[in-house]
Scaffold this motif. Structure first.
Motif, PDB file in Angstrom:
ATOM      1  N   LEU A  82      87.477  83.191  43.458  1.00 26.26           N
ATOM      2  CA  LEU A  82      86.816  84.166  42.584  1.00 26.26           C
ATOM      3  C   LEU A  82      86.274  83.414  41.373  1.00 26.26           C
ATOM      4  O   LEU A  82      87.014  82.988  40.504  1.00 26.26           O
ATOM      5  N   ASP A  83      84.952  83.203  41.391  1.00 24.28           N
ATOM      6  CA  ASP A  83      84.293  82.335  40.405  1.00 24.28           C
ATOM      7  C   ASP A  83      84.059  83.084  39.098  1.00 24.28           C
ATOM      8  O   ASP A  83      83.924  84.308  39.091  1.00 24.28           O
ATOM      9  N   ASP A  84      84.004  82.356  38.017  1.00 22.22           N
ATOM     10  CA  ASP A  84      83.654  82.918  36.698  1.00 22.22           C
ATOM     11  C   ASP A  84      84.552  84.089  36.325  1.00 22.22           C
ATOM     12  O   ASP A  84      84.106  85.052  35.690  1.00 22.22           O
ATOM     13  N   PHE A  85      85.804  84.014  36.728  1.00 27.40           N
ATOM     14  CA  PHE A  85      86.714  85.131  36.451  1.00 27.40           C
ATOM     15  C   PHE A  85      86.845  85.317  34.945  1.00 27.40           C
ATOM     16  O   PHE A  85      87.120  84.383  34.215  1.00 27.40           O
ATOM     17  N   ALA A 140      90.574  75.749  35.939  1.00 31.50           N
ATOM     18  CA  ALA A 140      89.954  75.950  34.626  1.00 31.50           C
ATOM     19  C   ALA A 140      88.555  75.348  34.688  1.00 31.50           C
ATOM     20  O   ALA A 140      88.405  74.162  34.952  1.00 31.50           O
ATOM     21  N   GLU A 141      87.559  76.190  34.477  1.00 39.53           N
ATOM     22  CA  GLU A 141      86.160  75.750  34.601  1.00 39.53           C
ATOM     23  C   GLU A 141      85.598  75.326  33.270  1.00 39.53           C
ATOM     24  O   GLU A 141      85.908  75.945  32.248  1.00 39.53           O
ATOM     25  N   GLY A 142      84.737  74.329  33.282  1.00 42.44           N
ATOM     26  CA  GLY A 142      83.984  73.984  32.073  1.00 42.44           C
ATOM     27  C   GLY A 142      84.825  73.352  30.989  1.00 42.44           C
ATOM     28  O   GLY A 142      84.654  73.644  29.805  1.00 42.44           O
TER      29      GLY A 142
HETATM   30 MG    MG Z   1      81.884  79.282  37.663  1.00 40.25          MG
END
Ligand code: MG
Ligand code: C2E
Ligand code: MG
Length: 448
Positions: free
Chosen positions: A320-323, A375-377
Protein backbone atom coordinates in the motif's frame (compact mmCIF):
# COMPACT_ATOMS: atom_id res chain seq x y z
CA UNK A 1 -33.31 2.76 -19.31
CA UNK A 2 -37.11 2.70 -19.31
CA UNK A 3 -39.11 3.98 -22.30
CA UNK A 4 -40.21 6.90 -20.16
CA UNK A 5 -36.63 7.79 -19.27
CA UNK A 6 -35.56 7.44 -22.89
CA UNK A 7 -38.21 9.83 -24.11
CA UNK A 8 -37.38 12.29 -21.30
CA UNK A 9 -33.73 12.14 -22.37
CA UNK A 10 -34.74 12.77 -26.00
CA UNK A 11 -36.75 15.81 -24.96
CA UNK A 12 -33.85 17.10 -22.90
CA UNK A 13 -31.56 16.86 -25.94
CA UNK A 14 -34.14 18.48 -28.17
CA UNK A 15 -34.51 21.42 -25.78
CA UNK A 16 -30.74 21.80 -25.67
CA UNK A 17 -30.47 21.75 -29.47
CA UNK A 18 -33.27 24.30 -29.80
CA UNK A 19 -31.60 26.64 -27.33
CA UNK A 20 -28.29 26.29 -29.15
CA UNK A 21 -29.88 26.79 -32.55
CA UNK A 22 -31.48 29.95 -31.21
CA UNK A 23 -27.97 31.16 -30.42
CA UNK A 24 -28.28 30.94 -26.65
CA UNK A 25 -25.01 30.70 -24.80
CA UNK A 26 -26.16 31.63 -21.31
CA UNK A 27 -26.02 28.16 -19.82
CA UNK A 28 -23.69 25.30 -19.00
CA UNK A 29 -24.32 21.55 -18.97
CA UNK A 30 -23.23 19.64 -15.90
CA UNK A 31 -22.96 15.88 -15.60
CA UNK A 32 -23.58 14.76 -12.04
CA UNK A 33 -22.33 11.38 -10.95
CA UNK A 34 -23.66 10.07 -7.66
CA UNK A 35 -21.01 7.96 -6.04
CA UNK A 36 -22.11 4.37 -5.43
CA UNK A 37 -25.78 5.21 -5.39
CA UNK A 38 -26.60 1.61 -6.31
CA UNK A 39 -25.03 0.48 -3.08
CA UNK A 40 -27.49 2.55 -1.09
CA UNK A 41 -30.26 0.55 -2.71
CA UNK A 42 -28.37 -2.67 -1.98
CA UNK A 43 -27.89 -1.78 1.65
CA UNK A 44 -31.06 0.08 2.56
CA UNK A 45 -33.59 -1.25 0.09
CA UNK A 46 -35.61 0.40 -2.65
CA UNK A 47 -37.86 2.47 -0.38
CA UNK A 48 -34.90 4.32 1.10
CA UNK A 49 -33.25 4.47 -2.33
CA UNK A 50 -36.36 6.06 -3.83
CA UNK A 51 -36.68 8.58 -0.99
CA UNK A 52 -33.06 9.62 -1.44
CA UNK A 53 -33.58 9.82 -5.18
CA UNK A 54 -36.49 12.22 -4.62
CA UNK A 55 -34.39 14.41 -2.31
CA UNK A 56 -31.48 14.52 -4.74
CA UNK A 57 -33.76 15.32 -7.65
CA UNK A 58 -35.33 18.14 -5.62
CA UNK A 59 -31.85 19.51 -4.99
CA UNK A 60 -31.06 19.43 -8.69
CA UNK A 61 -34.29 21.28 -9.47
CA UNK A 62 -33.48 23.78 -6.74
CA UNK A 63 -30.06 24.48 -8.29
CA UNK A 64 -31.20 24.53 -11.92
CA UNK A 65 -34.47 26.32 -11.21
CA UNK A 66 -36.52 24.17 -13.62
CA UNK A 67 -37.43 20.45 -13.58
CA UNK A 68 -37.28 20.43 -17.40
CA UNK A 69 -33.60 21.28 -17.24
CA UNK A 70 -32.59 18.00 -15.66
CA UNK A 71 -32.52 14.46 -16.98
CA UNK A 72 -31.38 11.13 -15.67
CA UNK A 73 -29.18 8.74 -17.59
CA UNK A 74 -29.27 6.16 -14.83
CA UNK A 75 -29.90 5.98 -11.10
CA UNK A 76 -26.51 7.49 -10.43
CA UNK A 77 -26.10 9.77 -13.45
CA UNK A 78 -27.89 13.05 -14.10
CA UNK A 79 -27.46 15.87 -16.55
CA UNK A 80 -28.49 19.35 -15.62
CA UNK A 81 -28.53 22.69 -17.39
CA UNK A 82 -27.42 25.61 -15.25
CA UNK A 83 -27.64 29.30 -15.94
CA UNK A 84 -24.14 30.56 -16.75
CA UNK A 85 -23.64 33.98 -18.26
CA UNK A 86 -19.93 33.69 -17.88
CA UNK A 87 -17.95 31.01 -19.72
CA UNK A 88 -14.64 31.57 -17.98
CA UNK A 89 -13.04 28.74 -16.06
CA UNK A 90 -13.39 30.27 -12.59
CA UNK A 91 -17.08 31.01 -12.99
CA UNK A 92 -17.81 27.50 -14.29
CA UNK A 93 -15.73 25.86 -11.57
CA UNK A 94 -17.67 27.81 -8.95
CA UNK A 95 -21.00 26.72 -10.44
CA UNK A 96 -19.90 23.10 -10.51
CA UNK A 97 -18.52 23.32 -7.01
CA UNK A 98 -21.75 24.76 -5.59
CA UNK A 99 -23.74 22.01 -7.28
CA UNK A 100 -21.38 19.32 -6.02
CA UNK A 101 -21.51 20.66 -2.46
CA UNK A 102 -25.30 20.92 -2.42
CA UNK A 103 -25.71 17.40 -3.81
CA UNK A 104 -23.18 15.91 -1.39
CA UNK A 105 -24.80 17.39 1.73
CA UNK A 106 -25.97 14.74 4.21
CA UNK A 107 -29.62 13.73 3.86
CA UNK A 108 -31.46 13.40 7.14
CA UNK A 109 -34.86 12.06 8.14
CA UNK A 110 -34.89 9.01 5.87
CA UNK A 111 -32.88 6.54 7.89
CA UNK A 112 -31.78 6.74 11.54
CA UNK A 113 -28.43 8.10 10.48
CA UNK A 114 -27.93 10.75 7.87
CA UNK A 115 -26.81 9.54 4.46
CA UNK A 116 -24.41 11.48 2.26
CA UNK A 117 -24.06 10.67 -1.41
CA UNK A 118 -20.67 11.84 -2.66
CA UNK A 119 -20.99 13.57 -6.00
CA UNK A 120 -18.67 14.30 -8.91
CA UNK A 121 -19.49 17.05 -11.37
CA UNK A 122 -18.14 17.70 -14.86
CA UNK A 123 -19.23 20.92 -16.48
CA UNK A 124 -19.01 22.41 -19.96
CA UNK A 125 -20.04 25.71 -21.52
CA UNK A 126 -21.08 25.80 -25.22
CA UNK A 127 -18.38 28.42 -25.87
CA UNK A 128 -15.79 25.71 -25.22
CA UNK A 129 -16.89 23.82 -28.33
CA UNK A 130 -16.51 25.03 -31.88
CA UNK A 131 -19.87 23.66 -33.03
CA UNK A 132 -21.86 22.86 -29.93
CA UNK A 133 -24.82 20.53 -30.17
CA UNK A 134 -26.47 18.40 -27.52
CA UNK A 135 -24.37 15.34 -28.33
CA UNK A 136 -20.95 16.93 -28.15
CA UNK A 137 -21.93 18.99 -25.11
CA UNK A 138 -22.95 15.82 -23.31
CA UNK A 139 -19.76 14.09 -24.47
CA UNK A 140 -17.67 16.98 -23.23
CA UNK A 141 -19.47 16.91 -19.87
CA UNK A 142 -18.69 13.20 -19.70
CA UNK A 143 -15.02 13.84 -20.44
CA UNK A 144 -14.95 16.43 -17.66
CA UNK A 145 -16.69 14.23 -15.13
CA UNK A 146 -14.34 11.32 -15.85
CA UNK A 147 -11.47 13.65 -15.37
CA UNK A 148 -12.94 14.81 -12.06
CA UNK A 149 -13.53 11.29 -10.79
CA UNK A 150 -9.89 10.32 -11.34
CA UNK A 151 -9.22 12.22 -8.14
CA UNK A 152 -12.06 10.66 -6.20
CA UNK A 153 -15.51 11.62 -5.09
CA UNK A 154 -16.61 15.20 -4.37
CA UNK A 155 -14.56 16.60 -7.21
CA UNK A 156 -15.37 18.81 -10.12
CA UNK A 157 -13.77 19.45 -13.50
CA UNK A 158 -14.41 22.03 -16.17
CA UNK A 159 -14.14 20.99 -19.80
CA UNK A 160 -11.73 23.45 -21.35
CA UNK A 161 -11.52 23.50 -25.08
CA UNK A 162 -12.02 20.60 -27.38
CA UNK A 163 -9.05 21.10 -29.65
CA UNK A 164 -6.77 21.88 -26.73
CA UNK A 165 -7.83 19.00 -24.53
CA UNK A 166 -8.23 16.31 -27.13
CA UNK A 167 -5.33 17.60 -29.19
CA UNK A 168 -2.98 17.57 -26.26
CA UNK A 169 -4.10 14.31 -24.75
CA UNK A 170 -4.18 12.32 -27.95
CA UNK A 171 -0.82 13.74 -28.95
CA UNK A 172 0.67 12.68 -25.64
CA UNK A 173 -1.05 9.30 -25.90
CA UNK A 174 0.26 8.76 -29.39
CA UNK A 175 3.82 9.63 -28.55
CA UNK A 176 3.69 7.61 -25.33
CA UNK A 177 2.44 4.58 -27.24
CA UNK A 178 5.21 4.83 -29.79
CA UNK A 179 7.72 5.48 -27.01
CA UNK A 180 6.57 2.22 -25.39
CA UNK A 181 7.05 0.40 -28.68
CA UNK A 182 10.48 1.96 -29.15
CA UNK A 183 11.59 1.00 -25.64
CA UNK A 184 11.96 4.63 -24.59
CA UNK A 185 10.02 4.02 -21.38
CA UNK A 186 12.10 2.00 -18.96
CA UNK A 187 12.51 1.46 -15.27
CA UNK A 188 15.09 3.12 -13.09
CA UNK A 189 15.76 1.53 -9.74
CA UNK A 190 15.95 2.90 -6.22
CA UNK A 191 17.29 0.58 -3.54
CA UNK A 192 15.31 -0.46 -0.48
CA UNK A 193 17.34 -0.98 2.64
CA UNK A 194 16.65 -3.16 5.69
CA UNK A 195 17.07 -0.71 8.51
CA UNK A 196 18.25 -3.23 11.12
CA UNK A 197 21.45 -4.10 9.24
CA UNK A 198 21.62 -1.92 6.13
CA UNK A 199 21.20 -4.84 3.72
CA UNK A 200 19.86 -3.86 0.31
CA UNK A 201 16.89 -6.20 0.03
CA UNK A 202 15.27 -4.90 -3.11
CA UNK A 203 14.58 -1.95 -5.35
CA UNK A 204 11.59 -0.05 -6.60
CA UNK A 205 11.24 0.25 -10.37
CA UNK A 206 10.28 3.82 -11.29
CA UNK A 207 9.24 4.65 -14.84
CA UNK A 208 11.40 7.05 -16.84
CA UNK A 209 10.81 8.15 -20.40
CA UNK A 210 14.01 8.68 -22.38
CA UNK A 211 12.49 11.32 -24.59
CA UNK A 212 14.43 12.06 -27.78
CA UNK A 213 14.13 15.82 -27.39
CA UNK A 214 13.15 16.39 -23.76
CA UNK A 215 15.68 14.07 -22.13
CA UNK A 216 14.71 11.89 -19.17
CA UNK A 217 11.08 12.61 -18.29
CA UNK A 218 9.77 11.84 -14.77
CA UNK A 219 6.50 9.92 -14.33
CA UNK A 220 4.62 12.92 -12.99
CA UNK A 221 4.71 14.30 -16.54
CA UNK A 222 2.95 11.36 -18.14
CA UNK A 223 1.48 8.96 -15.57
CA UNK A 224 -1.60 11.08 -14.70
CA UNK A 225 -2.54 11.48 -18.37
CA UNK A 226 -1.85 7.81 -19.02
CA UNK A 227 -4.14 6.92 -16.12
CA UNK A 228 -6.82 9.05 -17.59
CA UNK A 229 -6.60 7.61 -21.08
CA UNK A 230 -6.10 4.02 -19.94
CA UNK A 231 -2.63 3.70 -21.50
CA UNK A 232 -1.27 3.31 -17.98
CA UNK A 233 -1.91 -0.41 -18.25
CA UNK A 234 0.59 -0.60 -21.12
CA UNK A 235 3.06 1.50 -19.14
CA UNK A 236 2.74 -0.61 -15.99
CA UNK A 237 3.15 -3.91 -17.82
CA UNK A 238 6.08 -2.61 -19.90
CA UNK A 239 7.86 -1.48 -16.75
CA UNK A 240 7.06 -4.76 -15.01
CA UNK A 241 8.35 -6.82 -17.93
CA UNK A 242 11.63 -4.94 -18.11
CA UNK A 243 12.01 -4.77 -14.34
CA UNK A 244 11.51 -8.53 -14.02
CA UNK A 245 14.04 -9.18 -16.76
CA UNK A 246 16.58 -6.87 -15.14
CA UNK A 247 15.95 -8.18 -11.63
CA UNK A 248 16.63 -11.73 -12.78
CA UNK A 249 20.23 -10.61 -13.48
CA UNK A 250 20.78 -9.14 -10.02
CA UNK A 251 22.99 -11.01 -7.59
CA UNK A 252 21.16 -12.72 -4.74
CA UNK A 253 17.42 -12.85 -4.44
CA UNK A 254 16.58 -9.17 -4.23
CA UNK A 255 12.94 -8.22 -4.55
CA UNK A 256 11.73 -5.83 -7.19
CA UNK A 257 8.81 -3.47 -6.50
CA UNK A 258 6.67 -2.18 -9.34
CA UNK A 259 3.89 0.39 -9.34
CA UNK A 260 0.54 -0.68 -10.69
CA UNK A 261 -1.96 2.09 -11.04
CA UNK A 262 -5.10 1.47 -9.00
CA UNK A 263 -6.93 2.47 -12.18
CA UNK A 264 -5.97 -1.00 -13.45
CA UNK A 265 -6.91 -2.93 -10.34
CA UNK A 266 -10.49 -3.63 -11.35
CA UNK A 267 -9.32 -5.28 -14.58
CA UNK A 268 -10.21 -8.96 -14.11
CA UNK A 269 -7.30 -10.03 -16.36
CA UNK A 270 -4.67 -8.05 -14.50
CA UNK A 271 -3.20 -10.93 -12.49
CA UNK A 272 -2.81 -13.07 -15.61
CA UNK A 273 -1.16 -10.21 -17.47
CA UNK A 274 1.21 -9.60 -14.60
CA UNK A 275 2.09 -13.29 -14.48
CA UNK A 276 2.72 -13.29 -18.24
CA UNK A 277 4.90 -10.20 -17.95
CA UNK A 278 7.11 -12.03 -15.46
CA UNK A 279 8.65 -13.66 -18.48
CA UNK A 280 7.83 -17.27 -18.08
CA UNK A 281 9.12 -17.78 -14.62
CA UNK A 282 12.38 -15.82 -14.89
CA UNK A 283 11.23 -14.20 -11.70
CA UNK A 284 8.91 -15.85 -9.20
CA UNK A 285 6.06 -13.88 -7.59
CA UNK A 286 7.70 -14.04 -4.15
CA UNK A 287 10.36 -11.68 -5.49
CA UNK A 288 7.84 -9.19 -6.79
CA UNK A 289 6.16 -6.46 -4.75
CA UNK A 290 3.18 -4.76 -6.32
CA UNK A 291 2.71 -1.20 -5.13
CA UNK A 292 -0.72 0.33 -5.36
CA UNK A 293 -1.87 3.87 -4.54
CA UNK A 294 -5.02 5.96 -4.63
CA UNK A 295 -7.89 3.61 -4.15
CA UNK A 296 -10.35 6.12 -5.46
CA UNK A 297 -9.08 5.37 -8.94
CA UNK A 298 -10.48 1.89 -8.84
CA UNK A 299 -14.00 2.28 -10.17
CA UNK A 300 -15.09 -1.11 -8.99
CA UNK A 301 -13.81 -1.60 -5.50
CA UNK A 302 -15.01 -5.16 -5.13
CA UNK A 303 -13.10 -6.15 -8.29
CA UNK A 304 -10.02 -4.32 -6.99
CA UNK A 305 -10.19 -6.25 -3.72
CA UNK A 306 -10.48 -9.51 -5.60
CA UNK A 307 -7.42 -8.65 -7.72
CA UNK A 308 -5.48 -7.95 -4.52
CA UNK A 309 -6.61 -11.30 -3.13
CA UNK A 310 -5.48 -13.00 -6.36
CA UNK A 311 -2.08 -11.35 -6.10
CA UNK A 312 -1.74 -12.65 -2.58
CA UNK A 313 -2.84 -16.13 -3.60
CA UNK A 314 -0.17 -16.21 -6.34
CA UNK A 315 2.48 -15.25 -3.80
CA UNK A 316 3.03 -11.60 -4.72
CA UNK A 317 3.35 -9.03 -1.97
CA UNK A 318 0.88 -6.22 -2.44
CA UNK A 319 2.13 -2.96 -1.01
CA UNK A 320 0.00 0.00 0.00
CA UNK A 321 1.96 2.94 -1.41
CA UNK A 322 1.96 6.51 -0.08
CA UNK A 323 0.07 5.43 3.01
CA UNK A 324 -1.04 8.47 4.94
CA UNK A 325 -1.05 10.83 1.96
CA UNK A 326 -4.54 10.27 0.65
CA UNK A 327 -7.31 7.76 0.56
CA UNK A 328 -6.32 4.68 2.46
CA UNK A 329 -7.39 1.22 1.46
CA UNK A 330 -8.34 0.57 5.09
CA UNK A 331 -10.74 -2.27 4.40
CA UNK A 332 -8.23 -4.16 2.27
CA UNK A 333 -5.54 -3.52 4.85
CA UNK A 334 -7.73 -4.92 7.59
CA UNK A 335 -8.52 -7.96 5.46
CA UNK A 336 -4.79 -8.69 5.31
CA UNK A 337 -4.53 -8.13 1.56
CA UNK A 338 -1.41 -5.98 1.89
CA UNK A 339 1.84 -7.56 2.95
CA UNK A 340 3.59 -4.19 2.98
CA UNK A 341 2.75 -0.59 3.84
CA UNK A 342 4.87 2.22 2.42
CA UNK A 343 4.64 5.15 4.75
CA UNK A 344 4.46 8.42 2.93
CA UNK A 345 7.23 10.93 3.35
CA UNK A 346 4.75 13.48 4.71
CA UNK A 347 4.33 11.31 7.81
CA UNK A 348 8.01 10.57 8.17
CA UNK A 349 9.00 14.20 7.95
CA UNK A 350 6.72 16.09 10.33
CA UNK A 351 6.46 19.81 10.18
CA UNK A 352 5.84 22.16 13.06
CA UNK A 353 7.66 19.94 15.51
CA UNK A 354 5.01 17.19 15.68
CA UNK A 355 5.89 14.15 17.71
CA UNK A 356 6.51 10.75 16.21
CA UNK A 357 3.26 9.44 17.68
CA UNK A 358 1.43 9.37 14.36
CA UNK A 359 4.27 7.60 12.59
CA UNK A 360 4.46 5.09 15.44
CA UNK A 361 0.70 4.49 15.22
CA UNK A 362 0.93 3.82 11.48
CA UNK A 363 3.78 1.36 12.03
CA UNK A 364 1.73 -0.39 14.73
CA UNK A 365 -1.31 -0.49 12.49
CA UNK A 366 0.69 -2.13 9.69
CA UNK A 367 2.26 -4.62 12.08
CA UNK A 368 -1.13 -5.52 13.55
CA UNK A 369 -2.10 -6.94 10.15
CA UNK A 370 1.27 -8.60 9.61
CA UNK A 371 2.47 -6.11 6.99
CA UNK A 372 6.07 -4.98 6.91
CA UNK A 373 6.69 -1.25 6.76
CA UNK A 374 8.81 0.81 4.41
CA UNK A 375 9.66 4.41 5.28
CA UNK A 376 9.56 6.30 1.99
CA UNK A 377 11.54 9.37 1.06
CA UNK A 378 14.22 9.29 3.75
CA UNK A 379 16.33 12.36 3.01
CA UNK A 380 18.04 13.17 6.29
CA UNK A 381 19.75 11.42 9.16
CA UNK A 382 16.98 12.70 11.48
CA UNK A 383 14.33 11.02 9.32
CA UNK A 384 16.35 7.81 9.26
CA UNK A 385 16.55 7.97 13.07
CA UNK A 386 12.78 8.40 13.35
CA UNK A 387 12.19 5.46 11.02
CA UNK A 388 14.50 3.32 13.16
CA UNK A 389 13.00 4.53 16.44
CA UNK A 390 9.49 3.72 15.37
CA UNK A 391 10.45 0.27 14.13
CA UNK A 392 10.06 0.63 10.35
CA UNK A 393 11.42 -2.46 8.65
CA UNK A 394 12.77 -0.96 5.44
CA UNK A 395 13.80 2.45 4.19
CA UNK A 396 14.02 4.06 0.80
CA UNK A 397 15.13 7.56 -0.02
CA UNK A 398 17.73 9.95 -1.36
CA UNK A 399 19.80 9.52 1.81
CA UNK A 400 20.62 5.98 0.66
CA UNK A 401 20.47 6.50 -3.09
CA UNK A 402 18.47 8.19 -5.80
CA UNK A 403 16.69 6.18 -8.49
CA UNK A 404 19.26 5.14 -11.11
CA UNK A 405 19.29 3.56 -14.55
CA UNK A 406 19.45 -0.27 -14.55
CA UNK A 407 23.12 -0.47 -15.49
CA UNK A 408 24.10 1.98 -12.73
CA UNK A 409 21.99 0.10 -10.19
CA UNK A 410 23.82 -3.10 -11.10
CA UNK A 411 27.08 -1.30 -10.52
CA UNK A 412 25.72 -0.05 -7.18
CA UNK A 413 24.90 -3.63 -6.18
CA UNK A 414 28.36 -4.86 -7.13
CA UNK A 415 30.29 -1.97 -5.62
CA UNK A 416 31.44 -2.42 -2.03
CA UNK A 417 30.28 -5.45 -0.13
CA UNK A 418 28.41 -8.37 -1.60
CA UNK A 419 25.58 -8.69 -0.76
CA UNK A 420 25.18 -4.98 -1.10
CA UNK A 421 24.51 -3.02 2.01
CA UNK A 422 24.35 0.52 3.23
CA UNK A 423 26.16 1.78 6.32
CA UNK A 424 23.12 2.85 8.33
CA UNK A 425 25.11 3.78 11.43
CA UNK A 426 27.57 5.76 9.35
CA UNK A 427 24.73 7.75 7.82
CA UNK A 428 23.28 8.43 11.26
CA UNK A 429 26.65 9.51 12.64
CA UNK A 430 27.41 11.80 9.76
CA UNK A 431 26.15 15.24 10.70
CA UNK A 432 27.04 16.53 7.26
CA UNK A 433 25.15 13.83 5.50
CA UNK A 434 21.99 15.41 4.16
CA UNK A 435 22.12 14.47 0.50
CA UNK A 436 22.33 11.38 -1.62
CA UNK A 437 24.79 8.70 -0.53
CA UNK A 438 24.82 7.40 -4.06
CA UNK A 439 24.32 9.75 -6.91
CA UNK A 440 23.90 7.87 -10.19
CA UNK A 441 25.62 10.67 -12.05
CA UNK A 442 28.79 10.05 -10.04
CA UNK A 443 29.25 6.33 -9.39
CA UNK A 444 31.01 5.52 -6.14
CA UNK A 445 30.91 2.83 -3.50
CA UNK A 446 27.80 2.51 -1.38
CA UNK A 447 29.70 2.92 1.86
CA UNK A 448 31.61 5.99 0.72
MG1 MG B 1 5.23 6.18 -2.63
P1 C2E C 1 6.10 6.37 -5.63
O1 C2E C 1 5.73 5.01 -6.10
O2 C2E C 1 5.68 6.75 -4.27
O3 C2E C 1 7.67 6.44 -5.79
C1 C2E C 1 8.52 7.16 -4.94
C2 C2E C 1 8.83 8.52 -5.50
O4 C2E C 1 9.56 9.27 -4.53
C3 C2E C 1 9.73 8.45 -6.73
O5 C2E C 1 9.42 9.56 -7.56
C4 C2E C 1 11.12 8.65 -6.10
O6 C2E C 1 12.07 9.15 -7.01
C5 C2E C 1 10.79 9.67 -5.06
N1 C2E C 1 11.77 9.66 -3.95
C6 C2E C 1 12.59 8.66 -3.57
N2 C2E C 1 13.33 9.02 -2.52
C7 C2E C 1 12.96 10.28 -2.19
C8 C2E C 1 13.40 11.20 -1.18
O7 C2E C 1 14.26 10.94 -0.35
N3 C2E C 1 12.78 12.41 -1.15
C9 C2E C 1 11.80 12.74 -2.05
N4 C2E C 1 11.27 13.94 -1.95
N5 C2E C 1 11.37 11.89 -3.03
C10 C2E C 1 11.95 10.66 -3.09
P2 C2E C 1 9.21 9.37 -9.13
O8 C2E C 1 10.16 8.37 -9.68
O9 C2E C 1 9.18 10.73 -9.71
O10 C2E C 1 7.78 8.72 -9.21
C11 C2E C 1 6.65 9.43 -8.81
C12 C2E C 1 5.44 8.54 -8.78
O11 C2E C 1 5.06 8.13 -10.10
C13 C2E C 1 5.65 7.25 -8.03
O12 C2E C 1 5.53 7.49 -6.65
C14 C2E C 1 4.53 6.40 -8.58
O13 C2E C 1 3.32 6.69 -7.91
C15 C2E C 1 4.43 6.89 -10.00
N6 C2E C 1 5.10 5.92 -10.87
C16 C2E C 1 6.42 5.74 -11.14
N7 C2E C 1 6.60 4.72 -12.00
C17 C2E C 1 5.37 4.22 -12.27
C18 C2E C 1 4.88 3.12 -13.09
O14 C2E C 1 5.63 2.37 -13.73
N8 C2E C 1 3.53 2.92 -13.09
C19 C2E C 1 2.67 3.70 -12.37
N9 C2E C 1 1.37 3.43 -12.43
N10 C2E C 1 3.10 4.72 -11.61
C20 C2E C 1 4.42 4.97 -11.56
MG1 MG D 1 5.75 3.29 -5.39
Amino acid sequence: MSDEARSAAREFRARLDQALAAGRRDFAVARVELDRFERIRDWHGDAVGDAIDVTLTARLVEVSGDPDLITRESDSLRLVVLTADDSDHEALALLAWRLMERMSEPITGITDDSIAVGTTVGIVHPDSLSEPDSTNLMNAATVASHRASIHGSRRIAVFEDLSGLFGHVSELDRSLLSALDDGQVRPWFQPQVRLSDGAVVGAEALARWDHPTLGVVAPSAFVPEAEWSGIIQRVDLAILEQAALTASTWPGDLQVAVNISAANLDNPHLTQRVLAALNEGALTPDRVVIEVTETSLAQDRRAAMSTLAEFRAWGFTASLDDFGAGHAFFDALRDGLFGEVKIDRSILSPHRGESSAFLAAVVDLAKSVGARTVAEGIETAAELQRALDTGCDLGQGYLFARPMPPEVFLEFLRAGDVPAHVDVQGLLDSVQQQGAAWDYSRPRSASE
